[in-house]
Design a protein around this motif. Structure first.
Motif, PDB file in Angstrom:
ATOM      1  N   MET A   1       0.837  -1.183   0.000  1.00  0.00           N
ATOM      2  CA  MET A   1       0.000   0.000   0.000  1.00  0.00           C
ATOM      3  C   MET A   1       0.884   1.250   0.000  1.00  0.00           C
ATOM      4  O   MET A   1       1.883   1.312   0.692  1.00  0.00           O
ATOM      5  N   ASP A   2       0.510   2.259  -0.759  1.00  0.00           N
ATOM      6  CA  ASP A   2       1.311   3.469  -0.922  1.00  0.00           C
ATOM      7  C   ASP A   2       1.498   4.243   0.380  1.00  0.00           C
ATOM      8  O   ASP A   2       2.589   4.690   0.679  1.00  0.00           O
ATOM      9  N   ILE A   3       0.444   4.431   1.119  1.00  0.00           N
ATOM     10  CA  ILE A   3       0.516   5.238   2.339  1.00  0.00           C
ATOM     11  C   ILE A   3       1.412   4.574   3.374  1.00  0.00           C
ATOM     12  O   ILE A   3       2.212   5.238   4.029  1.00  0.00           O
ATOM     13  N   LYS A   4       1.310   3.276   3.490  1.00  0.00           N
ATOM     14  CA  LYS A   4       2.132   2.559   4.455  1.00  0.00           C
ATOM     15  C   LYS A   4       3.619   2.648   4.100  1.00  0.00           C
ATOM     16  O   LYS A   4       4.464   2.804   4.968  1.00  0.00           O
ATOM     17  N   SER A   5       3.944   2.564   2.841  1.00  0.00           N
ATOM     18  CA  SER A   5       5.338   2.632   2.424  1.00  0.00           C
ATOM     19  C   SER A   5       5.903   4.047   2.522  1.00  0.00           C
ATOM     20  O   SER A   5       7.112   4.232   2.547  1.00  0.00           O
ATOM     21  N   ALA A   6       5.038   5.050   2.592  1.00  0.00           N
ATOM     22  CA  ALA A   6       5.476   6.442   2.675  1.00  0.00           C
ATOM     23  C   ALA A   6       5.311   7.016   4.075  1.00  0.00           C
ATOM     24  O   ALA A   6       5.278   8.229   4.246  1.00  0.00           O
ATOM     25  N   LYS A   7       5.255   6.149   5.086  1.00  0.00           N
ATOM     26  CA  LYS A   7       4.971   6.647   6.435  1.00  0.00           C
ATOM     27  C   LYS A   7       6.042   7.595   6.946  1.00  0.00           C
ATOM     28  O   LYS A   7       5.735   8.573   7.614  1.00  0.00           O
ATOM     29  N   TRP A   8       7.321   7.361   6.616  1.00  0.00           N
ATOM     30  CA  TRP A   8       8.383   8.248   7.092  1.00  0.00           C
ATOM     31  C   TRP A   8       8.312   9.608   6.402  1.00  0.00           C
ATOM     32  O   TRP A   8       8.616  10.632   7.022  1.00  0.00           O
ATOM     33  N   VAL A   9       7.903   9.607   5.166  1.00  0.00           N
ATOM     34  CA  VAL A   9       7.728  10.872   4.459  1.00  0.00           C
ATOM     35  C   VAL A   9       6.579  11.653   5.091  1.00  0.00           C
ATOM     36  O   VAL A   9       6.688  12.865   5.320  1.00  0.00           O
ATOM     37  N   ILE A  10       5.488  10.972   5.397  1.00  0.00           N
ATOM     38  CA  ILE A  10       4.338  11.624   6.020  1.00  0.00           C
ATOM     39  C   ILE A  10       4.711  12.153   7.400  1.00  0.00           C
ATOM     40  O   ILE A  10       4.366  13.287   7.762  1.00  0.00           O
ATOM     41  N   PHE A  12       7.713  13.030   8.396  1.00  0.00           N
ATOM     42  CA  PHE A  12       8.598  14.169   8.175  1.00  0.00           C
ATOM     43  C   PHE A  12       7.810  15.418   7.801  1.00  0.00           C
ATOM     44  O   PHE A  12       8.094  16.514   8.308  1.00  0.00           O
ATOM     45  N   ILE A  13       6.824  15.281   6.923  1.00  0.00           N
ATOM     46  CA  ILE A  13       6.018  16.433   6.501  1.00  0.00           C
ATOM     47  C   ILE A  13       5.242  17.014   7.675  1.00  0.00           C
ATOM     48  O   ILE A  13       5.190  18.237   7.853  1.00  0.00           O
ATOM     49  N   ALA A  15       6.068  16.768  10.874  1.00  0.00           N
ATOM     50  CA  ALA A  15       7.058  17.404  11.752  1.00  0.00           C
ATOM     51  C   ALA A  15       7.508  18.742  11.170  1.00  0.00           C
ATOM     52  O   ALA A  15       7.688  19.722  11.913  1.00  0.00           O
ATOM     53  N   TYR A  16       7.688  18.797   9.860  1.00  0.00           N
ATOM     54  CA  TYR A  16       8.079  20.033   9.175  1.00  0.00           C
ATOM     55  C   TYR A  16       7.060  21.135   9.444  1.00  0.00           C
ATOM     56  O   TYR A  16       7.415  22.245   9.843  1.00  0.00           O
ATOM     57  N   PHE A  17       5.773  20.834   9.230  1.00  0.00           N
ATOM     58  CA  PHE A  17       4.736  21.836   9.441  1.00  0.00           C
ATOM     59  C   PHE A  17       4.625  22.244  10.901  1.00  0.00           C
ATOM     60  O   PHE A  17       4.465  23.419  11.210  1.00  0.00           O
ATOM     61  N   VAL A  18       4.713  21.286  11.813  1.00  0.00           N
ATOM     62  CA  VAL A  18       4.627  21.610  13.244  1.00  0.00           C
ATOM     63  C   VAL A  18       5.795  22.503  13.646  1.00  0.00           C
ATOM     64  O   VAL A  18       5.612  23.515  14.329  1.00  0.00           O
ATOM     65  N   PHE A  19       7.007  22.148  13.215  1.00  0.00           N
ATOM     66  CA  PHE A  19       8.190  22.944  13.568  1.00  0.00           C
ATOM     67  C   PHE A  19       8.081  24.359  13.015  1.00  0.00           C
ATOM     68  O   PHE A  19       8.266  25.337  13.740  1.00  0.00           O
TER      69      PHE A  19
END
Length: 137
Positions: A1-10, A12-13, A15-19
Motif C-alpha cells: 500500500m502506498d501510504i504505508k510505504s510512505a509513512k516516514w515521508v508523512i 517528516f512532513i 514534523a516540518y509543518f509543526v516545527f
C-alpha cells in the motif's frame, strides 16, 4: 500500500509543518527564504477554511483549492478504490492546472502584491537577514 510505504515521508512532513508553524512565521519555504509568496501560498489557509465549511473564504484565499481537491479525490478513487494506474488524461489535467496556477500567481502578484495575505512580503526572510548581516554593513 502506498501510504504505508510512505509513512516516514508523512511523519517528516507533519514534523516540518509543526516545527515551522511553531518557530517561524510561515510554512512556505519560498517565503522563509525570500519573503515572496509562491503560487501555492494560501492553499493551507484555504484548506482550513474548507474544513470549517467556509467555502467563500476558501475561494477568496486561493480559488485553486477546489480543482486541486477534485483532482485528489479523482486520484484516490482511481488508485485505491478502482485499483488502477493514473490515467494519461489526469496527468495532462494536472499539468494544465499547475500552468493555470502559475498564470494566476502572476496576475495576483501584479494585482495585489504587496497587499493582503497571502500576497504579502515578509521582511524577516533568510535572504534579507543574510544581506543585512554579511553584505550590507
Amino acid at each position: 500500500m502506498d501510504i504505508k510505504s510512505a509513512k516516514w515521508v508523512i511523519i517528516f512532513i507533519i514534523a516540518y509543518f509543526v516545527f515551522l508553524k511553531n518557530f517561524l512565521y510561515s510554512t512556505c519555504p519560498l517565503v522563509i527564504l525570500t519573503g515572496f509568496p509562491c503560487p501555492m501560498c494560501g492553499m493551507t489557509r484555504a484548506g482550513f477554511a474548507l474544513l470549517r465549511l467556509n467555502f467563500g473564504e476558501a475561494f477568496h484565499i486561493h480559488p485553486f483549492i477546489y480543482p486541486i481537491i477534485f483532482m485528489i479525490v479523482i486520484f484516490c478513487i482511481n488508485r485505491y478504490l478502482l485499483l488502477k494506474k493514473t490515467p494519461e488524461w489526469m496527468k495532462w489535467c494536472m499539468i494544465f492546472l499547475l500552468a493555470s496556477m502559475v498564470l494566476f500567481y502572476i496576475w495576483r502578484m501584479y494585482r495585489y502584491f504587496p497587499g493582503e495575505p497571502p500576497m504579502s512580503y515578509y521582511y524577516n526572510n533568510a535572504a534579507s537577514c543574510f544581506f543585512r548581516t554579511f553584505v550590507i554593513r
